[in-house]
Motif scaffolding. Structure first.
Motif, PDB file in Angstrom:
ATOM      1  N   ASN A  68       0.830  -1.207   0.000  1.00 31.17           N
ATOM      2  CA  ASN A  68       0.000   0.000   0.000  1.00 31.17           C
ATOM      3  C   ASN A  68       0.865   1.258   0.000  1.00 31.17           C
ATOM      4  O   ASN A  68       0.574   2.229  -0.712  1.00 31.17           O
ATOM      5  N   ASP A  69       1.948   1.245   0.784  1.00 26.50           N
ATOM      6  CA  ASP A  69       2.858   2.400   0.814  1.00 26.50           C
ATOM      7  C   ASP A  69       3.504   2.624  -0.545  1.00 26.50           C
ATOM      8  O   ASP A  69       3.649   3.767  -0.999  1.00 26.50           O
ATOM      9  N   TYR A  70       3.902   1.537  -1.192  1.00 23.14           N
ATOM     10  CA  TYR A  70       4.547   1.651  -2.498  1.00 23.14           C
ATOM     11  C   TYR A  70       3.566   2.214  -3.535  1.00 23.14           C
ATOM     12  O   TYR A  70       3.922   3.074  -4.344  1.00 23.14           O
ATOM     13  N   PHE A  71       2.337   1.713  -3.489  1.00 22.83           N
ATOM     14  CA  PHE A  71       1.317   2.194  -4.422  1.00 22.83           C
ATOM     15  C   PHE A  71       1.045   3.681  -4.211  1.00 22.83           C
ATOM     16  O   PHE A  71       1.004   4.466  -5.166  1.00 22.83           O
ATOM     17  N   LEU A  72       0.856   4.081  -2.952  1.00 18.70           N
ATOM     18  CA  LEU A  72       0.561   5.481  -2.653  1.00 18.70           C
ATOM     19  C   LEU A  72       1.727   6.391  -3.035  1.00 18.70           C
ATOM     20  O   LEU A  72       1.519   7.545  -3.433  1.00 18.70           O
ATOM     21  N   ASN A  73       2.947   5.885  -2.921  1.00 14.32           N
ATOM     22  CA  ASN A  73       4.109   6.680  -3.310  1.00 14.32           C
ATOM     23  C   ASN A  73       4.032   7.048  -4.783  1.00 14.32           C
ATOM     24  O   ASN A  73       4.243   8.208  -5.160  1.00 14.32           O
ATOM     25  N   TYR A  74       3.712   6.056  -5.620  1.00 13.47           N
ATOM     26  CA  TYR A  74       3.635   6.382  -7.048  1.00 13.47           C
ATOM     27  C   TYR A  74       2.411   7.234  -7.351  1.00 13.47           C
ATOM     28  O   TYR A  74       2.494   8.220  -8.087  1.00 13.47           O
ATOM     29  N   TRP A  75       1.269   6.866  -6.803  1.00 12.73           N
ATOM     30  CA  TRP A  75       0.031   7.584  -7.110  1.00 12.73           C
ATOM     31  C   TRP A  75       0.141   9.067  -6.741  1.00 12.73           C
ATOM     32  O   TRP A  75      -0.193   9.943  -7.547  1.00 12.73           O
ATOM     33  N   ASN A  76       0.607   9.348  -5.532  1.00  9.01           N
ATOM     34  CA  ASN A  76       0.607  10.726  -5.036  1.00  9.01           C
ATOM     35  C   ASN A  76       1.780  11.563  -5.532  1.00  9.01           C
ATOM     36  O   ASN A  76       1.635  12.769  -5.742  1.00  9.01           O
ATOM     37  N   ASN A  77       2.935  10.942  -5.725  1.00 11.56           N
ATOM     38  CA  ASN A  77       4.123  11.709  -6.091  1.00 11.56           C
ATOM     39  C   ASN A  77       4.437  11.717  -7.582  1.00 11.56           C
ATOM     40  O   ASN A  77       5.269  12.514  -8.030  1.00 11.56           O
ATOM     41  N   TYR A  78       3.776  10.848  -8.338  1.00  9.21           N
ATOM     42  CA  TYR A  78       4.066  10.774  -9.770  1.00  9.21           C
ATOM     43  C   TYR A  78       2.789  10.803 -10.615  1.00  9.21           C
ATOM     44  O   TYR A  78       2.624  11.679 -11.461  1.00  9.21           O
ATOM     45  N   PHE A  79       1.884   9.852 -10.380  1.00 12.40           N
ATOM     46  CA  PHE A  79       0.706   9.747 -11.241  1.00 12.40           C
ATOM     47  C   PHE A  79      -0.218  10.954 -11.122  1.00 12.40           C
ATOM     48  O   PHE A  79      -0.528  11.616 -12.115  1.00 12.40           O
ATOM     49  N   SER A  80      -0.691  11.259  -9.914  1.00 12.00           N
ATOM     50  CA  SER A  80      -1.622  12.381  -9.773  1.00 12.00           C
ATOM     51  C   SER A  80      -0.915  13.727  -9.917  1.00 12.00           C
ATOM     52  O   SER A  80      -1.557  14.735 -10.223  1.00 12.00           O
ATOM     53  N   LYS A  81       0.399  13.739  -9.733  1.00 13.65           N
ATOM     54  CA  LYS A  81       1.149  14.968  -9.981  1.00 13.65           C
ATOM     55  C   LYS A  81       1.099  15.317 -11.460  1.00 13.65           C
ATOM     56  O   LYS A  81       1.033  16.489 -11.840  1.00 13.65           O
ATOM     57  N   ASN A  82       1.113  14.296 -12.295  1.00 14.32           N
ATOM     58  CA  ASN A  82       1.036  14.503 -13.738  1.00 14.32           C
ATOM     59  C   ASN A  82      -0.406  14.544 -14.233  1.00 14.32           C
ATOM     60  O   ASN A  82      -0.684  15.081 -15.303  1.00 14.32           O
ATOM     61  N   ARG A  91      -6.819   5.975  -2.424  1.00 15.61           N
ATOM     62  CA  ARG A  91      -7.307   4.838  -1.644  1.00 15.61           C
ATOM     63  C   ARG A  91      -8.529   4.179  -2.281  1.00 15.61           C
ATOM     64  O   ARG A  91      -8.695   2.961  -2.200  1.00 15.61           O
ATOM     65  N   ILE A  92      -9.366   4.961  -2.925  1.00 15.74           N
ATOM     66  CA  ILE A  92     -10.552   4.371  -3.542  1.00 15.74           C
ATOM     67  C   ILE A  92     -10.157   3.506  -4.737  1.00 15.74           C
ATOM     68  O   ILE A  92     -10.736   2.445  -4.981  1.00 15.74           O
ATOM     69  N   PHE A  93      -9.128   3.917  -5.489  1.00 11.07           N
ATOM     70  CA  PHE A  93      -8.643   3.093  -6.594  1.00 11.07           C
ATOM     71  C   PHE A  93      -7.922   1.857  -6.067  1.00 11.07           C
ATOM     72  O   PHE A  93      -8.049   0.767  -6.627  1.00 11.07           O
ATOM     73  N   ARG A  94      -7.174   2.029  -4.996  1.00 10.87           N
ATOM     74  CA  ARG A  94      -6.432   0.907  -4.418  1.00 10.87           C
ATOM     75  C   ARG A  94      -7.383  -0.157  -3.869  1.00 10.87           C
ATOM     76  O   ARG A  94      -7.250  -1.343  -4.161  1.00 10.87           O
ATOM     77  N   GLN A  95      -8.348   0.262  -3.084  1.00 11.99           N
ATOM     78  CA  GLN A  95      -9.190  -0.701  -2.384  1.00 11.99           C
ATOM     79  C   GLN A  95     -10.351  -1.222  -3.223  1.00 11.99           C
ATOM     80  O   GLN A  95     -10.702  -2.405  -3.132  1.00 11.99           O
ATOM     81  N   LEU A  96     -10.951  -0.363  -4.041  1.00 13.30           N
ATOM     82  CA  LEU A  96     -12.109  -0.807  -4.813  1.00 13.30           C
ATOM     83  C   LEU A  96     -11.728  -1.425  -6.158  1.00 13.30           C
ATOM     84  O   LEU A  96     -12.299  -2.433  -6.567  1.00 13.30           O
ATOM     85  N   ALA A  97     -10.769  -0.817  -6.844  1.00 14.85           N
ATOM     86  CA  ALA A  97     -10.390  -1.322  -8.167  1.00 14.85           C
ATOM     87  C   ALA A  97      -9.264  -2.345  -8.072  1.00 14.85           C
ATOM     88  O   ALA A  97      -9.430  -3.507  -8.447  1.00 14.85           O
ATOM     89  N   ARG A  98      -8.132  -1.938  -7.522  1.00 16.21           N
ATOM     90  CA  ARG A  98      -6.968  -2.828  -7.494  1.00 16.21           C
ATOM     91  C   ARG A  98      -7.240  -4.080  -6.671  1.00 16.21           C
ATOM     92  O   ARG A  98      -7.061  -5.205  -7.144  1.00 16.21           O
ATOM     93  N   ASN A  99      -7.659  -3.921  -5.414  1.00  9.67           N
ATOM     94  CA  ASN A  99      -7.866  -5.084  -4.555  1.00  9.67           C
ATOM     95  C   ASN A  99      -9.014  -5.959  -5.044  1.00  9.67           C
ATOM     96  O   ASN A  99      -8.929  -7.187  -5.013  1.00  9.67           O
TER      97      ASN A  99
END
Length: 270
Positions: A68-82, A91-99
């Motif tokens: 979860n930490d690794y996923f949030l690192n990319y999502w918040n610092n790279y993906f959503s930044k772009n 968290r909604i993508f992680r828990q509802l879609a990914r999981n």
């Protein structure tokens, strides 16, 4: 493995190469489902977790419980930044879609996957629904990678949250942990049937012509790339004159272009 080689083979090759191939898949003629929308979303999200692990700013040992930490690192610092539209949706993508998709192959309620609409992600807070075009989602992920991650690997000048040296250390730790896990599990195998362990005589089974001539290594965590070990059974046909044998023709199946079919069709007027 050197970090440059890893990115060339596993990120540019397997990860984005597979996503590009899946983007070309359409629902088979006469069918309602089968557009590989779920696999595309799952691959995109797990790819973010992989990159997020390598991009952690520290060199702590790889920890499989910190996904979860690794996923949030990319999502918040790279993906959503772009892609600012995704800010706050980690968290909604992680828990509802990914999981949901990765564990049971069913996205949890509120996640609707489309394909080929060319529409950006949209959120309906009244009905608690998120619409995701899996091709658009993959391309947004790839764009964040090319703009914010590839420059680090390529050694470009700039201010980054981590370094190429850190990424190499994290890759080494990651590889060692997976190697130890593999060694432990293979060494604990019970007695197996002889047909399971005899890789020199892998029996062929009758399958659709679509899969003919597909005997190449598609992906793999280790091992040399090349033909998959297999036993080939080739039949020949004799011409009317009986003087020569004609080898069977190879079957080539072209990839169709994307069409607006989704894994789960969205409701009307979202």
């Amino acid at each position: 493995m050197v970090i440059d080689e890893f990115f060339k083979q596993f990120i540019d090759g397997y990860l984005f190469g597979d996503l590009q191939s899946m983007a070309k898949v359409t629902v088979p003629q006469g069918k309602t489902y089968g557009g590989v929308g779920y696999p595309m979303v799952a691959t995109t999200l797990t790819g973010m977790e992989l990159l997020g692990q390598l991009l952690m700013p520290d060199v702590d040992p790889f920890d499989p419980t910190r996904g979860n930490d690794y996923f949030l690192n990319y999502w918040n610092n790279y993906f959503s930044k772009n892609n600012p539209a995704y800010t706050g949706l980690d968290r909604i993508f992680r828990q509802l879609a990914r999981n949901g998709i990765s564990h049971t192959f069913v996205a949890k309620p509120g996640i609707l996957v489309e394909k080929g609409t060319n529409r950006q992600m949209s959120l309906d807070t009244t009905r608690n629904e998120i619409y995701i075009d899996c091709i658009v989602f993959y391309k947004e992920f790839e764009d964040s990678y090319l703009k914010l991650v590839k420059p680090i690997v390529d050694g470009a000048l700039g201010t980054f949250l981590t370094t190429k040296s850190n990424m190499q250390t994290r890759l080494d730790n990651f590889g060692s942990a997976y190697t130890d896990d593999s060694t432990r599990l293979f060494s604990a195998l019970p007695a197996l049937h002889v047909s399971t362990i005899n890789t020199t005589r892998r029996a062929q089974v009758p399958v659709s012509p679509f899969f003919l001539s597909q005997g190449v290594r598609a992906s793999g965590a280790s091992g040399s790339r090349g033909p998959v070990p297999t036993t080939t059974s080739t039949t020949t046909s004799t011409s009317n004159s009986g003087s020569s044998s004609v080898p069977p023709a190879s079957v080539t199946v072209p990839y169709p272009n994307p069409t607006p079919f989704g894994t789960l069709p969205p409701k009307k007027n979202p």
